[in-house]
Design a protein around this motif. Structure first.
Motif, PDB file in Angstrom:
ATOM      1  N   VAL A 136       0.813  -1.220   0.000  1.00 23.32           N
ATOM      2  CA  VAL A 136       0.000   0.000   0.000  1.00 23.32           C
ATOM      3  C   VAL A 136       0.846   1.270   0.000  1.00 23.32           C
ATOM      4  N   ALA A 137       2.162   1.149  -0.134  1.00 21.80           N
ATOM      5  CA  ALA A 137       3.045   2.311   0.025  1.00 21.80           C
ATOM      6  C   ALA A 137       2.734   3.428  -0.964  1.00 21.80           C
ATOM      7  N   ALA A 138       2.239   3.089  -2.150  1.00 14.67           N
ATOM      8  CA  ALA A 138       1.968   4.107  -3.174  1.00 14.67           C
ATOM      9  C   ALA A 138       0.552   4.650  -3.101  1.00 14.67           C
ATOM     10  N   THR A 139      -0.196   4.327  -2.054  1.00 15.72           N
ATOM     11  CA  THR A 139      -1.580   4.779  -1.922  1.00 15.72           C
ATOM     12  C   THR A 139      -1.634   6.288  -1.709  1.00 15.72           C
ATOM     13  N   ASP A 140      -2.552   6.946  -2.411  1.00 18.68           N
ATOM     14  CA  ASP A 140      -2.767   8.385  -2.287  1.00 18.68           C
ATOM     15  C   ASP A 140      -1.468   9.133  -2.575  1.00 18.68           C
ATOM     16  N   LEU A 141      -1.095  10.096  -1.734  1.00 19.67           N
ATOM     17  CA  LEU A 141       0.027  10.973  -2.082  1.00 19.67           C
ATOM     18  C   LEU A 141       1.233  10.819  -1.167  1.00 19.67           C
ATOM     19  N   ASN A 147      -8.931   0.749   1.754  1.00 19.12           N
ATOM     20  CA  ASN A 147      -8.550   1.951   1.010  1.00 19.12           C
ATOM     21  C   ASN A 147      -9.502   2.194  -0.152  1.00 19.12           C
ATOM     22  N   ALA A 148      -9.906   1.113  -0.831  1.00  9.82           N
ATOM     23  CA  ALA A 148     -10.870   1.254  -1.920  1.00  9.82           C
ATOM     24  C   ALA A 148     -12.201   1.790  -1.401  1.00  9.82           C
ATOM     25  N   TYR A 149     -12.618   1.302  -0.247  1.00 12.50           N
ATOM     26  CA  TYR A 149     -13.854   1.814   0.360  1.00 12.50           C
ATOM     27  C   TYR A 149     -13.720   3.309   0.639  1.00 12.50           C
ATOM     28  N   PRO A 202      -3.324   1.278 -10.332  1.00  9.85           N
ATOM     29  CA  PRO A 202      -2.775   2.488  -9.709  1.00  9.85           C
ATOM     30  C   PRO A 202      -2.894   3.738 -10.564  1.00  9.85           C
ATOM     31  N   ALA A 203      -2.912   3.592 -11.893  1.00 13.83           N
ATOM     32  CA  ALA A 203      -2.991   4.763 -12.766  1.00 13.83           C
ATOM     33  C   ALA A 203      -4.350   5.446 -12.707  1.00 13.83           C
ATOM     34  N   LEU A 204      -5.324   4.837 -12.055  1.00 15.25           N
ATOM     35  CA  LEU A 204      -6.621   5.476 -11.910  1.00 15.25           C
ATOM     36  C   LEU A 204      -6.562   6.707 -11.022  1.00 15.25           C
ATOM     37  N   GLY A 205      -5.559   6.783 -10.135  1.00 13.75           N
ATOM     38  CA  GLY A 205      -5.509   7.958  -9.285  1.00 13.75           C
ATOM     39  C   GLY A 205      -4.310   7.984  -8.393  1.00 13.75           C
TER      40      GLY A 205
END
Length: 875
Positions: free
Chosen positions: A436-441, A647-649, A681-684
């Motif tokens: 999950v390290a690349a989640t969000d910003l 995270n998806a939720y 991941p390219a979705l956002g």
């Protein structure tokens, strides 16, 4: 030498700090004056963090060997300090030797070798000396001088006379084997050979391993220095924990006393404006950033096995969400950037990773974008006396020496120069098991702050978890021997908690552990600064050296002819450890010094920094196999997969999409997850963009597409899998399985001049738009006992599947798609589905020629302050 006494202090008024006092080398330190440190955090970001406020094992029957691990225990009068002193003197003499022959002479004068090569057998061993080349002889003698003669020991049946000593039997075997070699290195008397083929392989492997240890640990004295470090650390933990610890920290930290504090940092979840700005700095800095992945660990706790060969597999090969962990790591990259991967030979790690990269054509990034460099294996040692563990003659138990080897190895192998030649100034570092390290910003903000403010090292951190085997981030405050004060952020590994008076195991919300944030091994590093450390010819190049003897060492015993076929089935374990380095403790080299003590605001000006985010947006790892009936999912594939769903939720619920909330882990164990949601991941990259529409980052050769999700619902028991970057969702009602897969997820590939396939971001992407659509089907067979959800290995009753070849486009509007469907759209075409009087209206048209590369629709974007504003453009 004056004695030293560490003083571990916890303020009775719950001012959580740890204080260590050490004597100076020149002046005895007889008293310790009380130091009053304010409870107030030292860092003054506009929003700050304080943690107190915020494949499975082969199913064959396991056989356990009862054969003892071979080692020669030290004599009863063995003295750690005497042995350390002897080895240090030997190391010093070897260090000033100008030639190999001189080094051999130094070794020959050592008492241990003199006793070994006694006069009685001098003539016979002269033949050994003459038969081996000087380099090999030097390595063998270093092993003997280090007190590890038993590594060369053979069982009695391998030698002619049982009267020979166990130690010298190895040398007899060596010389007899060499005598039988012809000029081509073949054994001319194979049927009478003292060493069997497997033993010859072990001997060659031993010499290779010894050569690598001697070369890599040259900064501490090679093989001899390795054993010195082992014995010193073992003596600290076994006999003189407090005194030796103080002496060790005194020498390594060069301080009168040391104090640690709870660090503060930018809380990305609270200070959203600054977080967004930091992420934009990260995007702008992508041309100056690289990636570093330490993948050399053996990952024994996963128990991962190749079911066809029975061989153990490294963590990078774990099948997870339909692909290996390594593939998932590369998928998170939204641009072509240099990637340095540290591997090892453990479990054929290097060969398997290389083979995977080649099979997947280097992920469309070109082989020149990757550098794989192999870390050496190091001997595992017995927890009692530091003797090397041995499986059989010439085969010591070897494991990777920790991810802290990465800095010196990167210098030795030219990795820093490679980054420099590619125009890179900084790099982000993450481990393959953290999904999950690349989640969000988080990563973008971490790198953005590091680059923008010229920092040397940054940590991405979060709240600690009760069951985690993880270290903590701390703010170090120490007074040097010269009277100056030094400050910086660093890490304390969980194996070192006892030495700092931090209780291991479960902790309360009011305890000392809860105050300190978790070390996640997600780093930003300034490459030039890291190279200065890695190139230093001393212990600084191997940061955070520890000897963890808390866990048993698993080794593979040989059962006749079967051990090479099913290695993982014959595992034994003994208390032991190995000399390890920790990559995050490179921070100890980046402390800032001041002439007087600082009481507030010091963290803003340090060369080290920390960002903080919600835990499941920073770290959730697939590190260990869940034991049967174990209710804890922490650091297991099952637990990390749950965090992906959570995270998806979080993101979809913020897009006005109704879906069931994920319940506790105990519910997951009994009934499985409420749904499966897997988003590319390219979705956002940035969640705020995902909540709007899609963004194409065309500048700096980056084209990371982020899509609109708006309205609709996902029912319990549904599955949503989106493997396309250009995607639009408006008011979609999903009850069943919806799977959208594009060949060109982020763009098409072109053939470079060297024949490699290179990804062109945003060029001829697949596209999908769903507007006012209902998807109804039976979906996944949730009652199937063979389902493994975290692998995305499931059985279906029905599904709606859209397959986009090349730059194909799919659109569905104002329609209900019920039952089992597969819509496969050919390259260069658009498939449009609407409702008609008699059912579905399906229209397949070629894409106009002037839209072939860019598509019939795209997103325009602009940056408004620190935010991204998007606009859908239809051609």
């Amino acid at each position: 030498m004056s004695s030293t006494t560490p003083i571990l202090h916890q303020n009775n008024h719950h001012q959580h700090r740890l204080l260590f006092s050490f004597t100076s080398k020149t002046t005895p330190f007889h008293s310790l004056h009380s130091l009053h440190f304010k409870r107030k955090p030292l860092l003054s970001f506009s929003s700050s963090y304080s943690a107190s406020s915020s494949s499975q094992q082969h199913q064959s029957i396991t056989r356990v060997s009862t054969a003892p691990v071979e080692y020669a225990p030290p004599p009863p009068d063995f003295n750690f300090h005497q042995e350390i002193s002897r080895l240090k003197k030997l190391r010093s003499r070897l260090a000033v030797s100008q030639s190999l022959s001189h080094k051999l002479s130094v070794l020959d004068s050592d008492s241990r070798l003199k006793n070994f090569f006694n006069d009685k057998h001098s003539n016979y061993f002269a033949r050994v000396l003459a038969s081996l080349n000087l380099d090999q002889l030097f390595l063998i003698k270093c092993v003997i001088a280090a007190g590890q003669e038993h590594v060369l020991n053979l069982e009695p049946e391998y030698v002619e006379s049982e009267a020979r000593s166990d130690i010298k039997s190895a040398l007899y075997a060596l010389v007899e084997f060499i005598d039988r070699l012809d000029v081509n290195g073949r054994n001319s008397e194979a049927k009478d050979a003292v060493l069997e083929i497997e033993q010859v392989k072990d001997l060659n492997k031993l010499l290779k391993t010894l050569a690598e240890i001697e070369q890599f640990y040259d900064c501490v004295g090679g093989i001899i220095g390795y054993q010195v470090e082992v014995l010193e650390l073992l003596a600290q933990s076994k006999f003189e924990r407090k005194t030796t610890k103080s002496q060790h920290v005194h020498e390594s930290m060069e301080c009168q006393f040391l104090e640690i504090h709870v660090p503060s940092g930018l809380d990305l979840s609270q200070n959203t404006e600054y977080a967004a700005q930091a992420a934009l700095w990260g995007i702008e800095g992508l041309p100056e950033l690289g990636e570093i992945y330490p993948l050399g660990g053996s990952a024994d706790r996963l128990g991962l096995v190749d079911h066809e060969t029975g061989e153990c597999l490294p963590a990078a090969m774990l099948p997870y969400c339909g692909r290996t962990l390594l593939e998932g790591l590369i998928r998170d990259l939204q641009c072509i950037t240099p990637v340095a991967i540290m591997t090892s030979s453990a479990k054929n790690n290097h060969e398997r990773i290389t083979s995977l990269c080649e099979r997947l054509r280097w992920f469309g990034r070109g082989q020149s974008s990757f550098q794989l460099f192999e870390q050496p294996l190091v001997p595992a040692v017995d927890a009692e006396d530091g003797q090397w563990l041995v499986m059989r003659p010439f085969a010591p138990v070897c494991k990777p020496g920790g991810h802290g080897a990465i800095w010196k190895l990167a210098h030795d192998k030219g990795i820093f120069k490679w980054f420099h030649d590619n125009g890179r100034k900084g790099a982000t570092v993450r481990q393959v098991s953290n999904v999950v390290a690349a989640t969000d910003l988080t990563l973008l903000a971490l790198a953005g702050i590091g680059l923008h403010h010229g920092k040397k090292l940054g940590f991405a951190s979060c709240k600690r978890s009760s069951g985690a085997t993880e270290g903590i981030n701390v703010l170090i405050e120490k007074k040097n021997l010269d009277g100056k004060w030094a400050y910086g952020l660093s890490c304390i590994e969980y194996t070192e908690f006892d030495k700092f008076g931090i209780t291991r195991g479960p902790f309360s919300s009011n305890g000392l552990q809860a105050d300190f944030p978790a070390n996640t091994n997600i780093l930003y590093v300034d490459l030039a600064s890291a190279e200065l450390v890695g190139s230093s010819e001393n212990e600084r190049s191997l940061p955070g050296m520890v000897l963890n003897t808390k866990k048993p060492i698993v080794y593979m015993d040989n059962f006749g002819d079967t051990h090479s076929k099913c290695l993982c089935l014959f595992a034994c374990s003994v208390p032991g450890g190995r000399l390890e380095c920790t990559m995050q403790n490179i921070a100890d080299n980046f402390l800032n010094t001041y002439s007087s003590r600082c009481y507030k605001g010091v963290e803003d000006d340090l060369d080290t920094f920390m960002v903080y985010n919600e835990r499941r947006r920073v770290t959730s790892s697939a590190k260990k196999k869940r034991k049967h009936a174990d209710m804890s999912l922490h650091q297991t594939p099952e637990g990390s997969f749950l965090d992906i769903l959570r995270n998806a939720y979080d993101i979809l619920s913020q897009c006005d999409i109704k879906l069931p909330e994920i319940e506790g882990n105990d519910k997951y164990i009994d009934d499985g997850p409420p749904y499966l949601i897997l988003l590319h991941p390219a979705l956002g990259l940035l969640w705020e963009v995902t909540r709007q529409k899609a963004l194409g980052l065309a500048f700096y050769e980056v084209f990371a597409v982020m899509q609109l999700f708006k309205g609709g619902s996902v029912s319990k028991g549904s599955e949503l899998q989106i493997e396309v970057a250009e995607f639009l969702w408006r008011n979609v009602q999903l009850d069943g399985s919806l799977i959208i897969v594009a060949e060109n997820v982020m763009g098409s590939t072109r053939i470079a001049d060297n024949g490699e396939s290179i990804l062109q971001y945003g060029h001829r992407c697949g596209r999908c738009k769903l507007n006012n659509v209902k998807v109804l089907n039976k979906g996944i067979d949730w009652d199937c006992g063979d389902n493994t959800y975290w692998k995305h290995d499931v059985q279906w009753f029905e599904a709606l599947k859209v397959i986009l070849h090349g730059n194909a486009e799919f659109e569905a509007s104002d329609v209900t798609l019920q039952g089992n469907h597969v819509f496969e759209v050919p390259d260069g075409h658009k498939l449009k589905i609407t409702s008609g009087n008699s059912g579905l209206v399906v229209q397949l048209d070629p894409i106009e020629q002037n839209m072939m590369d860019t598509g019939s629709w795209h997103w325009n974007y602009k940056i408004n302050g620190s935010h991204i504003v998007l606009e859908l453009v239809e051609l």
